[in-house]
Design a protein around this motif. Sequence first.
Motif, mmCIF file in Angstrom:
data_model
loop_
_atom_site.group_PDB
_atom_site.id
_atom_site.type_symbol
_atom_site.label_atom_id
_atom_site.label_comp_id
_atom_site.label_asym_id
_atom_site.label_seq_id
_atom_site.Cartn_x
_atom_site.Cartn_y
_atom_site.Cartn_z
ATOM 1 N N PRO A 127 0.929 -0.919 0.416
ATOM 2 C CA PRO A 127 -0.122 -0.193 -0.451
ATOM 3 C C PRO A 127 1.004 1.023 -0.379
ATOM 4 O O PRO A 127 1.549 1.698 0.821
ATOM 5 N N PRO A 128 0.836 2.331 -1.082
ATOM 6 C CA PRO A 128 1.817 3.493 -1.155
ATOM 7 C C PRO A 128 1.105 4.482 -0.215
ATOM 8 O O PRO A 128 1.647 5.222 0.435
ATOM 9 N N LEU A 129 -0.445 4.258 0.488
ATOM 10 C CA LEU A 129 -0.595 4.907 1.482
ATOM 11 C C LEU A 129 -1.385 3.919 2.981
ATOM 12 O O LEU A 129 -1.726 2.598 2.275
ATOM 13 N N PRO A 130 -1.970 4.850 3.631
ATOM 14 C CA PRO A 130 -2.383 3.451 4.623
ATOM 15 C C PRO A 130 -3.801 3.531 4.090
ATOM 16 O O PRO A 130 -4.856 4.511 3.626
ATOM 17 N N SER A 131 -4.151 2.252 4.573
ATOM 18 C CA SER A 131 -5.834 2.232 3.534
ATOM 19 C C SER A 131 -6.821 0.953 4.214
ATOM 20 O O SER A 131 -5.842 0.805 5.381
ATOM 21 N N ILE A 132 -8.130 1.505 4.055
ATOM 22 C CA ILE A 132 -8.590 0.497 5.430
ATOM 23 C C ILE A 132 -9.696 0.136 3.736
ATOM 24 O O ILE A 132 -10.531 0.909 3.662
ATOM 25 N N GLY A 133 -10.278 -1.268 4.196
ATOM 26 C CA GLY A 133 -11.379 -1.932 3.176
ATOM 27 C C GLY A 133 -12.056 -1.996 3.606
ATOM 28 O O GLY A 133 -12.117 -3.274 4.858
ATOM 29 N N ILE A 134 -12.721 -3.359 2.749
ATOM 30 C CA ILE A 134 -13.979 -4.007 3.085
ATOM 31 C C ILE A 134 -13.532 -5.674 2.555
ATOM 32 O O ILE A 134 -12.972 -5.466 1.284
ATOM 33 N N ASP A 135 -13.536 -6.645 3.513
ATOM 34 C CA ASP A 135 -12.791 -8.062 3.108
ATOM 35 C C ASP A 135 -14.095 -8.012 1.648
ATOM 36 O O ASP A 135 -15.547 -9.284 1.801
ATOM 37 N N ASP A 136 -13.540 -8.443 -0.015
ATOM 38 C CA ASP A 136 -14.753 -8.345 -1.136
ATOM 39 C C ASP A 136 -14.862 -9.553 -0.698
ATOM 40 O O ASP A 136 -15.774 -10.383 -1.345
ATOM 41 N N SER A 137 -13.075 -10.619 -0.391
ATOM 42 C CA SER A 137 -13.235 -11.927 -0.980
ATOM 43 C C SER A 137 -14.780 -13.200 -0.200
ATOM 44 O O SER A 137 -14.675 -13.662 -0.732
ATOM 45 N N THR A 138 -14.418 -12.417 1.163
ATOM 46 C CA THR A 138 -15.207 -12.418 2.043
ATOM 47 C C THR A 138 -17.128 -12.462 1.720
ATOM 48 O O THR A 138 -17.733 -13.886 1.815
ATOM 49 N N ALA A 139 -17.079 -11.329 1.238
ATOM 50 C CA ALA A 139 -18.238 -11.163 0.788
ATOM 51 C C ALA A 139 -18.866 -11.606 -0.506
ATOM 52 O O ALA A 139 -20.532 -12.546 -0.018
ATOM 53 N N MET A 140 -17.984 -12.344 -1.610
ATOM 54 C CA MET A 140 -18.103 -13.138 -2.513
ATOM 55 C C MET A 140 -18.449 -14.852 -1.903
ATOM 56 O O MET A 140 -19.526 -14.910 -2.794
ATOM 57 N N THR A 141 -17.750 -14.624 -1.297
ATOM 58 C CA THR A 141 -17.318 -16.806 -1.141
ATOM 59 C C THR A 141 -19.257 -16.689 -0.282
ATOM 60 O O THR A 141 -19.655 -17.920 -0.196
ATOM 61 N N MET A 142 -19.448 -15.395 0.976
ATOM 62 C CA MET A 142 -20.586 -15.610 1.396
ATOM 63 C C MET A 142 -21.419 -15.432 0.644
ATOM 64 O O MET A 142 -23.020 -16.470 0.378
#
Length: 366
Positions: free
Chosen positions: A172-187
């Motif tokens: 990450p070039p900057l601090p990043s705060i994300g959402i776990d999209d992989s888990t959402a798709m698996t769900m």
Amino acid sequence: MSEIDAKAGKSRNGAARVRIEDIAEELGVSRTAVSFAINDRPGVSAETKRRVMEAADRMGWHRVYAAQALGSSRTMTAGFAPSRSFNELDDESFMLHFISGLHEGLCARRYGLLYRPCLTMEEEMKVYEDWASHKRVDGVVLINPCDDDPRPALLKELDVPAVIAGRAPGEPPLPSIGIDDSTAMTMILDHLYLHGHRCVAYISGNESLNYSKERVETFNRYLREHHMEHGYVEFSDYDAERAAHSTMRILTTGAPAPTAFIYETELLAATSLRTLSKAILDKNSDAPCWDYVRMLPAIVSFEDSFVCESTFPSITAVRRDARAYGERVAGGLLDVFDGKPVPDDQKAVHLQLIERESTRGYVRAL
């Protein structure tokens, strides 16, 4: 009337402005202690901060942002200039709630939010250059990171602090705060698989965005691991009519035809559902209500809102607290301002699959 109330009354009537010195005199503490408490700096106790803030509210004290900027080199403003079409911003409830949470998180520290939507990334970058040259903001929030994203390098060159809302590629070039999209798709896929679906189509958004790529990678990996031989992925660029057209084409030409569709947003899902419903009703005008619903493929949206609840059948969707996400991102930017580390948090939002009629056994499955 107490002395505090009297001073508050004068301030509200415009006769005098309440100053930091007035609060210090009223509480019997130093001007420095009041300044530290108001600006949330270390050096005073939590009790002193509480007393100072209560007195400031009662006395009608208001921050003079121009004076503070001159004295501390801060503008007390964060910038947000997303490069998205105005239609996207109007139609996506997630973004509206995210902005609301961003604003609320900043307000907790008496920061303002300068919102400047852009149509292209080039326009967005020019806005950053303008903000930096005129010292308009203390830092910015970036969204929708992508491969070879030029914005982090530009902000570093401009010496503008920033936080990325989203999963940044690689280091990450900057601090990043994300959402776990992989888990959402698996769900979503687990839900469809348990309902018997073995051929699924995913109508995504913009193929250049990192979160879309992560969802597609998870989708394809899931199909391989569960020996689902057929699956479809198409990109709509968030155009609802294009998504509906892709849906009808895949259903009529796919071999085999998918029994379930996943959509990037609730608008794509709802528009496609309307198109599907019309096509079915045109051919089966005398079909009873639930017979018609059983002719539909299963439908799931990656975004949840009142739209998903209002359609018929109502649409199963992933619920993400966009407001809480915005507050979390605002907190990360404030940490950057304070020189604090921001953990690489890619699971900042709780995910929940809300099952509704579009997958609740009323629709057909293999």
